[in-house]
Design an enzyme around this catalytic site. Structure first.
Site, short mmCIF file in Angstrom:
data_model
loop_
_atom_site.label_atom_id
_atom_site.label_comp_id
_atom_site.label_asym_id
_atom_site.label_seq_id
_atom_site.Cartn_x
_atom_site.Cartn_y
_atom_site.Cartn_z
N GLU A 1 0.98 -1.46 0.35
CA GLU A 1 -0.13 -0.11 0.00
C GLU A 1 1.03 1.78 0.07
OE1 GLU A 1 -3.75 -1.27 2.51
OE2 GLU A 1 -2.21 -1.33 3.94
C1 TNX Z 1 -4.76 -3.44 5.16
S1 TNX Z 1 -2.75 -5.93 4.68
C2 TNX Z 1 -2.75 -3.48 5.00
C3 TNX Z 1 -3.42 -2.84 6.28
C4 TNX Z 1 -4.47 -2.83 7.56
C5 TNX Z 1 -5.53 -3.91 7.03
C6 TNX Z 1 -7.04 -3.60 7.62
C7 TNX Z 1 -2.51 -5.31 4.56
C8 TNX Z 1 -0.88 -5.75 3.73
N1 TNX Z 1 -2.45 -4.19 4.89
O1 TNX Z 1 -2.28 -2.14 6.88
O2 TNX Z 1 -4.81 -2.89 8.72
O3 TNX Z 1 -6.26 -3.99 5.35
O4 TNX Z 1 -7.67 -4.78 7.41
#
Ligand code: TNX
Length: 494
Positions: free
Chosen positions: A305
């Site tokens: 992300e």
């Molecule tokens: C996605 S999973 C994210 C996290 C968040 C989560 C909440 C991932 C690799 N990144 O930063 O906490 O969703 O469900």
């Protein structure tokens, strides 16, 4: 016998009408000073608390038939693999055999689950203590059966982590992946960068007080988990999810200005300055200190992300960081996004984002890379159970127990089949979870579902059977003091 064990064993043969009774004469037999004796000690502690019996341990059997539970590592039992075991129960004796100590430990978990649920109580309970007769021969489908815990959005104490380790070990989970850093908190002491735990550790989602593990405390967690055959895998998320570091050190920012600390729950806004040499000196120090504390072959570098970096810069960054991981003698593990970079041999990706194409991961698989599956719509235990759930998020949908259970790893994604899978992992993100009570509510009963997917052969996996076995674990959790969600999909006993 099979009516109670989760994850379902590979093979169970019940001997009807036969049972072993644990009494005040029952002894545990294992060679003095051996790992088998240590694991026997763990079983003895559990039995002593609830039965009130002395449960002595020694190298030789007693003289009264029916008084022996023996544990042994057997060099000839190679077919049981690194984690398998054979458990035989008849009226005279319980015999547990494995090729490696981990197998004995897992066998003890099965034995625990064959005893009445009050065996989990911390206080003396009334007997009788019967174990149904038969033979279990069992070993796991996948080597990696993980639980993940985000200690960055909210901080969890050493004691909370230890309790969670105990709870996951009951289901033969063998990895605890700790998400140690994120925008809202930096949770691990790094001696060369002390501001991380002065500034970066001081916050949490919603403005709570934060916290961090000293390296000594972290080593204590690693040790406690290792004694339960759970490997701690640390994650330092980068280049995004780094606001806590960017708030701690001005020089890590491209403009040289420290960011304010952050206690919201947005994702994707932060990134390390990928052009600055100091960024890589920082990561070399952080990963170097962590590698020394980490028995696992893997360091998790996150990589998810990042919304503020051009793709080429992201890829170059990941390629450089991989070399740092290798330099410290570890292998690379990262979220699926790292598949956009050129991965080093041995690198493992963790699939999570059901909204992104799995094609880049499948392309890495063609080159021999391995994958851990954590599909958010099934394995994210921070998702709400239903629309009225108070805790949890819902970006990947609602995840009821059956959703967590009814899926098959080898056919989930195009181009990522059985051979590519290292295993499965159930992460818990803690944006809405402030303490272990809340974590337990999300993990139980879904974590045992993921544990069964990771351990049991496909042929032993079936929803009706799982549901009826799971029902019997409710009283077990109550006796253990584990909070859980009483899903309407399960007929819990009163
Ligand atoms: C996605 S999973 C994210 C996290 C968040 C989560 C909440 C991932 C690799 N990144 O930063 O906490 O969703 O469900």
């Amino acid at each position: 016998m099979e009516r109670s064990i989760i994850p379902a064993p590979a093979s169970v043969t019940a001997t009807d009408g036969v049972e072993f009774e644990v009494t005040d004469a029952t002894r545990i037999v294992a060679p003095t000073g051996s790992e088998a004796a240590r694991i026997g000690g763990y079983l003895a502690d559990l039995l002593r608390r609830s039965t009130g019996f002395p449960v002595e341990i020694g190298p030789t059997a007693g003289i009264v038939p029916g008084d022996t539970i023996s544990l042994a590592v057997d060099a000839d039992a190679a077919d049981l693999g690194d984690e398998g075991y054979e458990l035989k129960v008849d009226a005279e004796a319980v015999t547990l055999r494995a090729h490696r100590p981990a197998g004995l430990f897992h066998g003890v978990q099965s034995l625990r689950q064959l005893l009445p649920s009050r065996v989990e109580s911390g206080e003396k309970q009334d007997g009788p203590w019967h174990i149904p007769g038969g033979t279990v021969v069992d070993k796991p489908r996948f080597a990696w059966r993980g639980a993940g815990l985000d200690v960055a959005r909210h901080f969890f104490t050493v004691d909370e982590i230890k309790k969670y380790v105990d709870e996951i070990a009951l289901y033969k989970i063998n990895v605890l992946h700790l998400h140690l850093t994120d925008d809202q908190g930096w949770r691990i002491e790094i001696k060369k960068w002390p501001e991380l735990t002065k500034v970066g550790a001081s916050t949490a989602v919603g403005g709570g007080k934060g916290g961090f593990y000293t390296q000594e405390q972290y080593a204590e967690i690693v040790q406690y988990a290792a004694e339960r055959f759970v490997t701690i895998v640390p994650e330092i998320d980068m280049p995004g999810h780094t606001n806590a570091a960017l708030a701690s050190y001005a020089e890590l920012n491209c403009d040289g200005k420290a960011r304010p600390t952050y206690t919201g729950i947005d994702v994707g806004f932060s990134a390390l300055c990928v052009d600055k040499p100091v960024t890589y000196e920082f990561l070399d120090d952080v990963l170097g200190e962590l590698a020394v504390l980490t028995p696992s072959p893997y360091l998790h570098i996150g990589g998810d992300e990042v919304k503020t970096l051009p793709a080429a810069e992201y890829a170059t960054f990941i390629e450089r960081v991989q070399q740092i991981v290798l330099k410290h003698g570890k292998q690379v593990l990262g979220w699926q996004e790292i598949a956009a970079a050129k991965l080093v041999p041995g690198a493992v990706t963790q699939y999570w984002d059901i909204n992104a194409s799995p094609a880049p991961v499948a392309a890495e698989v063609k080159g021999g890379a391995k994958v851990i599956l954590s599909p958010a719509s099934k394995a994210y235990l921070d998702m709400k159970y239903h629309e009225n759930s108070k805790l949890g998020l819902q970006w990947a949908g609602f995840v009821e127990v059956r959703d967590a259970y009814d899926w098959e790893p080898a056919t989930l994604l195009d181009g990522i089949g059985e051979d590519a899978l290292l295993g499965v992992e159930a992460p818990i993100w803690s944006e809405t979870l402030e303490d272990l009570d809340a974590v337990e509510f999300m993990a139980f009963p879904r974590l045992p579902a993921i544990a069964e997917i990771g351990w049991s052969p496909v042929a032993a996996r079936e929803w009706e059977s799982f549901g009826s076995r799971l029902a019997g674990h409710g009283p077990r959790w109550t006796a253990m003091g584990v909070n859980f969600y009483r899903s309407e999909q399960i007929s819990w006993p009163e």
